[in-house]
Write an enzyme that holds these catalytic residues in place. Structure first.
Site, PDB file in Angstrom:
ATOM      1  N   LYS A 151      -2.174  -1.387  -3.659  1.00  0.00           N
ATOM      2  CA  LYS A 151      -2.975  -0.269  -3.778  1.00  0.00           C
ATOM      3  C   LYS A 151      -2.284   0.680  -3.835  1.00  0.00           C
ATOM      4  O   LYS A 151      -1.129   1.005  -3.087  1.00  0.00           O
ATOM      5  CB  LYS A 151      -3.639  -0.309  -2.396  1.00  0.00           C
ATOM      6  CG  LYS A 151      -4.394   0.744  -1.919  1.00  0.00           C
ATOM      7  CD  LYS A 151      -5.547   0.831  -0.732  1.00  0.00           C
ATOM      8  CE  LYS A 151      -6.013   2.077  -0.456  1.00  0.00           C
ATOM      9  NZ  LYS A 151      -6.594   2.235   0.798  1.00  0.00           N
ATOM     10  N   LYS A 170       1.040  -1.197   0.005  1.00  0.00           N
ATOM     11  CA  LYS A 170      -0.018   0.122   0.111  1.00  0.00           C
ATOM     12  C   LYS A 170       0.834   1.183  -0.057  1.00  0.00           C
ATOM     13  O   LYS A 170       1.640   1.407   0.818  1.00  0.00           O
ATOM     14  CB  LYS A 170      -0.801   0.055   1.218  1.00  0.00           C
ATOM     15  CG  LYS A 170      -1.742   1.098   1.247  1.00  0.00           C
ATOM     16  CD  LYS A 170      -2.792   1.110   2.442  1.00  0.00           C
ATOM     17  CE  LYS A 170      -3.447   2.504   2.759  1.00  0.00           C
ATOM     18  NZ  LYS A 170      -4.493   2.581   3.664  1.00  0.00           N
TER      19      LYS A 170
HETATM   20  C1  PBG Z   1      -7.592   3.306   5.693  1.00  0.00           C
HETATM   21  C2  PBG Z   1      -7.695   3.247   4.260  1.00  0.00           C
HETATM   22  C3  PBG Z   1      -7.484   4.249   3.223  1.00  0.00           C
HETATM   23  C4  PBG Z   1      -7.972   3.732   1.994  1.00  0.00           C
HETATM   24  C5  PBG Z   1      -8.393   2.321   2.380  1.00  0.00           C
HETATM   25  N1  PBG Z   1      -8.115   2.134   3.790  1.00  0.00           N
HETATM   26  C6  PBG Z   1      -7.045   5.655   3.306  1.00  0.00           C
HETATM   27  C7  PBG Z   1      -5.753   5.852   3.576  1.00  0.00           C
HETATM   28  O1  PBG Z   1      -4.757   5.159   4.039  1.00  0.00           O
HETATM   29  O2  PBG Z   1      -5.388   7.076   3.922  1.00  0.00           O
HETATM   30  C8  PBG Z   1      -8.210   4.392   0.755  1.00  0.00           C
HETATM   31  C9  PBG Z   1      -9.276   3.975  -0.050  1.00  0.00           C
HETATM   32  C10 PBG Z   1      -9.609   4.747  -1.351  1.00  0.00           C
HETATM   33  O3  PBG Z   1      -8.818   5.940  -1.394  1.00  0.00           O
HETATM   34  O4  PBG Z   1     -10.439   4.411  -1.986  1.00  0.00           O
HETATM   35  N2  PBG Z   1      -6.221   3.522   6.090  1.00  0.00           N
END
Ligand code: PBG
Length: 323
Positions: A247, A194
């Site tokens: 992601k 991520k």
């Molecule tokens: C929580 C989380 C996030 C997303 C999914 N889980 C946001 C982040 O890490 O700031 C992002 C999902 C999206 O942008 O569609 N940690």
């Protein structure tokens, strides 16, 4: 001289194009994210994500039924609690918004596969994904809370948990906690690679989870790193992940492809909020054909190697594919 190779022969009509198509999309590929909020009869559209809503439990159940009726097998739940605090208590409250939503959905739409996002950022007053000590997100102290949160989701009936916090060792900690509480059959889909991405912008409006100071670069990955993704994925698999996620998706197709090539586990990719919003915005301005752009993006993610796509387009794509 005439060319003997004419690739255009296989592009002449739709029927032959269909016959030689290498990648196909199906509603089975999708997981649809839902945002659960407190209250009753709440259905508030997220401005930067047209067509997506914050919804109270009663409304979520109706929405879940619609998602299932479109042939989409699964939803991913995010919670927006009534109150946030330093330690994100709402995340592991047995009567928290997500826990309630899980129980209601499993009760009313039992076939729908319910996955929960496991993270602290929606529940903490500071908006970070873990516990703060002297201005820093503390890794090991956060693990305990994430494990508690995952167990509370499993107790409420979640079919799968998906940790998105990027703390080191969280998959192992969650696996041990689930096993210890009798949930050895609950799988973990880890947000393994991520990245610290600008494309999460609209989501932070949706989940009300913008960090109140600093950013997430001390725990989420540097967008410039490709090899490091393989290391993160290998660690999560070693700790017991059942599905590994990359992601965002669109700007990390190379990473999806690498993960597919190097590991045998199912690979998920998250087509994130900003990827959705840019298409919605361009379409609204009349600058792009929304349906074609959507299907092209989703196809590219699948072609890169994803088995599962988390996407806010799931309903619209399923409708287009079911036609
Ligand atoms: C929580 C989380 C996030 C997303 C999914 N889980 C946001 C982040 O890490 O700031 C992002 C999902 C999206 O942008 O569609 N940690």
């Amino acid at each position: 001289m005439f060319p003997s190779h004419r690739p255009r022969r296989l592009r002449k009509t739709e029927i032959i194009r269909r016959m030689v198509r290498e990648t196909s999309l199906s509603p089975d590929d999708f997981i649809y994210p839902l945002f659960v909020t407190f209250g009753k009869k709440v259905r508030k559209e997220i401005k930067s994500m047209p067509g997506c809503f914050q919804e109270s439990v009663d409304m979520i159940v109706r929405h879940a039924r619609e998602v299932y009726s479109l042939g989409i097998p699964s939803v991913l739940l995010f919670g927006i609690p009534e109150q946030k605090d330093e330690i994100g208590s709402g995340a592991y409250d047995p009567h928290g918004v997500v826990q309630k939503a899980i129980r209601e959905i499993k009760n009313k739409v039992p076939e729908l596969y319910v996955i929960t996002d496991v993270c602290m950022c929606e529940y903490t007053s500071h908006g970070h994904c873990g516990i703060i000590e002297s201005g820093d997100v503390k890794n090991d102290a956060t693990l305990e809370l994430l494990a508690k949160e995952a167990v509370s989701h499993a107790k409420a009936g979640a079919d799968m948990v998906a940790p998105s916090d990027m703390m080191d060792g969280r998959v192992g900690a969650i696996r041990a906690a689930l096993d210890g509480e009798g949930f050895s059959e609950t799988p973990i889909m880890s947000y393994a690679a991520k990245y610290a991405s600008a494309f999460y912008g609209p989501f932070r409006e949706a989940a009300e989870s913008t960090p109140q100071f600093g950013d997430r670069r001390s725990y989420q990955m540097d967008p410039a790193n490709r090899r490091e993704a393989l290391r993160e994925v290998a660690l999560d698999i070693d700790e017991g992940a059942d599905i590994v996620m990359v992601k965002p998706a669109m700007t990390y197709l190379d990473v999806i492809s690498d993960v597919r090539e190097n590991f045998a586990l199912p690979v998920a990719a998250y087509n994130v909020s900003g990827e959705y919003s840019v298409i919605k915005a361009a379409a609204k301005l009349g600058w792009i054909d929304e349906t074609r752009a959507m299907l092209e993006v989703l196809t590219s993610i699948k072609r890169a190697g994803a088995d599962i796509i988390l996407t806010y387009f799931a309903k619209e794509a399923a409708k287009a594919l079911n036609k």
